[in-house]
Design an enzyme around this catalytic site. Sequence first.
Site, mmCIF file in Angstrom:
data_model
loop_
_atom_site.group_PDB
_atom_site.id
_atom_site.type_symbol
_atom_site.label_atom_id
_atom_site.label_comp_id
_atom_site.label_asym_id
_atom_site.label_seq_id
_atom_site.Cartn_x
_atom_site.Cartn_y
_atom_site.Cartn_z
ATOM 1 C CD GLU A 8 1.279 -13.049 -27.449
ATOM 2 O OE1 GLU A 8 0.981 -14.022 -27.819
ATOM 3 O OE2 GLU A 8 1.075 -12.048 -27.997
ATOM 4 C CG PHE B 28 -9.586 -3.219 -28.004
ATOM 5 C CD1 PHE B 28 -10.328 -4.003 -28.202
ATOM 6 C CD2 PHE B 28 -8.310 -3.261 -28.693
ATOM 7 C CE1 PHE B 28 -9.668 -5.225 -29.306
ATOM 8 C CE2 PHE B 28 -7.812 -4.073 -29.655
ATOM 9 C CZ PHE B 28 -8.723 -4.929 -29.798
ATOM 10 C CE LYS C 184 -0.217 3.247 -29.013
ATOM 11 N NZ LYS C 184 -1.333 2.452 -30.208
ATOM 12 C CG MET D 161 4.073 -38.325 -15.972
ATOM 13 S SD MET D 161 4.908 -39.567 -15.371
ATOM 14 C CE MET D 161 6.455 -39.098 -15.396
HETATM 15 C C1 LIG Z 1 0.391 -27.392 -19.894
HETATM 16 C C2 LIG Z 1 0.030 -28.451 -19.095
HETATM 17 N N1 LIG Z 1 -0.916 -29.232 -19.064
HETATM 18 C C3 LIG Z 1 -0.897 -30.365 -18.581
HETATM 19 C C4 LIG Z 1 -0.088 -31.028 -17.985
HETATM 20 C C5 LIG Z 1 -0.384 -32.427 -17.163
HETATM 21 N N2 LIG Z 1 0.784 -33.390 -17.879
HETATM 22 C C6 LIG Z 1 1.758 -33.684 -17.253
HETATM 23 S S1 LIG Z 1 2.738 -34.795 -18.138
HETATM 24 C C7 LIG Z 1 1.554 -34.865 -19.130
HETATM 25 C C8 LIG Z 1 1.787 -35.978 -20.540
HETATM 26 C C9 LIG Z 1 2.786 -35.363 -21.372
HETATM 27 O O1 LIG Z 1 2.634 -36.060 -22.664
HETATM 28 P P1 LIG Z 1 3.544 -36.213 -23.505
HETATM 29 O O2 LIG Z 1 3.919 -34.668 -23.839
HETATM 30 O O3 LIG Z 1 3.171 -36.822 -24.920
HETATM 31 O O4 LIG Z 1 4.990 -36.569 -23.039
HETATM 32 P P2 LIG Z 1 5.215 -38.108 -22.225
HETATM 33 O O5 LIG Z 1 4.655 -38.239 -21.041
HETATM 34 O O6 LIG Z 1 4.416 -39.100 -23.292
HETATM 35 O O7 LIG Z 1 6.673 -38.219 -22.413
HETATM 36 C C10 LIG Z 1 0.453 -34.028 -18.890
HETATM 37 C C11 LIG Z 1 -0.796 -34.156 -19.538
HETATM 38 C C12 LIG Z 1 1.136 -30.267 -17.777
HETATM 39 N N3 LIG Z 1 2.235 -30.751 -17.086
HETATM 40 N N4 LIG Z 1 1.015 -29.050 -18.496
#
Ligand SMILES: Cc1ncc(C[n+]2csc(CCOP(=O)(O)OP(=O)(O)O)c2C)c(N)n1
Length: 618
Positions: free
Chosen positions: A76, A138, A188, A532
Amino acid sequence: MPPTAVSQPIDPIGSATNVSTGDGTSLMRGARILLEGLLKEGVDTIFGYPGGAVLHIYDELARMPNQLRHVLARHEQGAVHMAEGYAKASGKVGVVLVTSGPGATNAVTGIANAFMDSTPLVVITGQVPRKMIGTDAFQEVDTAGITRPCTKYNYLVRDVRELAEIVREAFHLAGSGRPGPVVIDIPKDVTAESCCPEPAESMRLPGYHPQLHAHDEAVNDAVKRIVNAERPILYVGGGVIHANASAELLSLAERLQIPVTPTLMGLGGFPSGHSLSLGMLGMHGTYWANMAISEADLIVAIGVRFDDRVTGSLDRFAPRAEIIHVDIDPSSVSKNVRAHVPLVGDAKTVMRQMHRCLDAAERFECADLSPLSLNSSNTVSGKENKAPIATNRDRTRTLTRWWNQIEEWKRFAPLTYEISDDLIKPQLLCQELYRLTRGEAIIATDVGQHQMWLAQYYGFKGPRQSITSGGLGAMGFGFPAALGAQLAFPDARVIAVVGDGGFQMTAQELATAVQYRTNTKIIVMNNTYLGMVRQWQEIFYDKTYSAVEMEGTPDFVKLAEAFGAVGLRATKPGELRCVLEQGLSTTGVVVMDIVVTPEENVYPMIPPGAGLKEMMLG
Ligand SMILES: Cc1ncc(C[n+]2csc(CCOP(=O)(O)OP(=O)(O)O)c2C)c(N)n1
């Protein structure tokens, strides 16, 4: 007023759709009323996932196959992100249909994301039958309660006779004013019950009247301040794109020769390659955009919300600037930063008002724009504005000084990175992608480093070309959003640029992409890290890496093939162009696994809590 016809339950599985009453009218069950309501709103595509509480609706859907296309997502969250991508690319309201309980809770991330980024959605959720609400039945959750803080509005439908009207209202609310998601939670038994839907004469939303026009006097005053400013700047955001106001922005900026800096959500609202564009501002914005905002004496903020990722520390934000804030949402104006001239109105309408003001000044052919000074009140926010209107010659001189200063900042800290012979630099990937697409593509990004590099190094040319999760920053957004955009424009070039982490959150939608025979391309910027977060740990936590190494990542080429898509990989700079060319020109769904430098950082960077000028340049 709801229709007066008598509500009458029909058989338990609700198999009757239209039943003639004998007096010329026909009874319709709730499920059908809902879908007819969608058709009336011009809906052609629904993104969804079935379940017990929405069985009557799915049954009706099956009876009208050529009228409404249902796209079966694999989760979803994916369905909502697809609807967001569809809405952002097309400007239409995206529609989602999910079941009660887990269906609704799985949709919440997408709903919150749409709320933060003002994306128009109508999300229909199934609910347990009315008499079971509150019994811990449920798959019962309080969907209205859960989504209240992250929707523009939500409904729990209690009477089938209200359904048609609610659908009409929901679309009006989602798409007008500041757009946003609206949830319709339907028990529903309401979808099984029948009535004769009658069109209501008018919408019953007495308190909801989004203001399109700003007050003329205030607009006049704003324009006077703009032409008198010595260091003006236009700071523009997603509101410009929602309002389809890019043309007005371009002509306003060109007419006034003012620099323009977009937010992440505003990318493409003003052409990145234009000589007046300074590139994105904020935490990973360009040095010169952040310096220009910090040194400006006037900021014209249009369709932005002064987000903390843009302003940095608020007490050090633009200390010398007067602020003109244009926004359709009055609660957004002066929320984070006080506006000296608040202009509540639609971005397109208000910029047209500004143009008319400038036209009037030019018609009088007065070099000093005196009609502005004659028409406008001299007082705004209780502050007297005694400044004389600058002559055009003076204005050119002061603006030249301002532009010279900006050029100096550009020369001081241009966007650069070290070139490597044996590793693919992520920045190079963005530049190569721009060269190959010539900026003619819809690009959806996920969240992380790749998102910021794309914003810096890929020159978005036009509105609705950049689709990203700005406010919520939801990993997993990029790929399904690209898929939604592709389903809106089957012939367009649509590319998802995602991180290896984010892609793993919604990669199951590859099945959806393949099932609907799309041409969606996915570029995985694979740095083997949650990049990041790793960057923050490197810079602010002494390189103590904690839970950022992505061990166990699947082979993305094999993963693509397992779903019936094409998989390609590049690991060396020499392979990059060839793989991108091949991937972009191959028909069908293609996953390009681009293995990039693992420990590259995004610069400039403003450390959290610092001011805009305190940039780390790397
Ligand atoms: C759902 C979710 N969980 C955690 C985060 C925290 N977060 C921000 S950037 C990041 C890393 C992203 O890694 P990747 O997808 O490999 O992209 P990159 O930064 O390496 O380009 C995380 C864990 C987030 N933004 N969203």
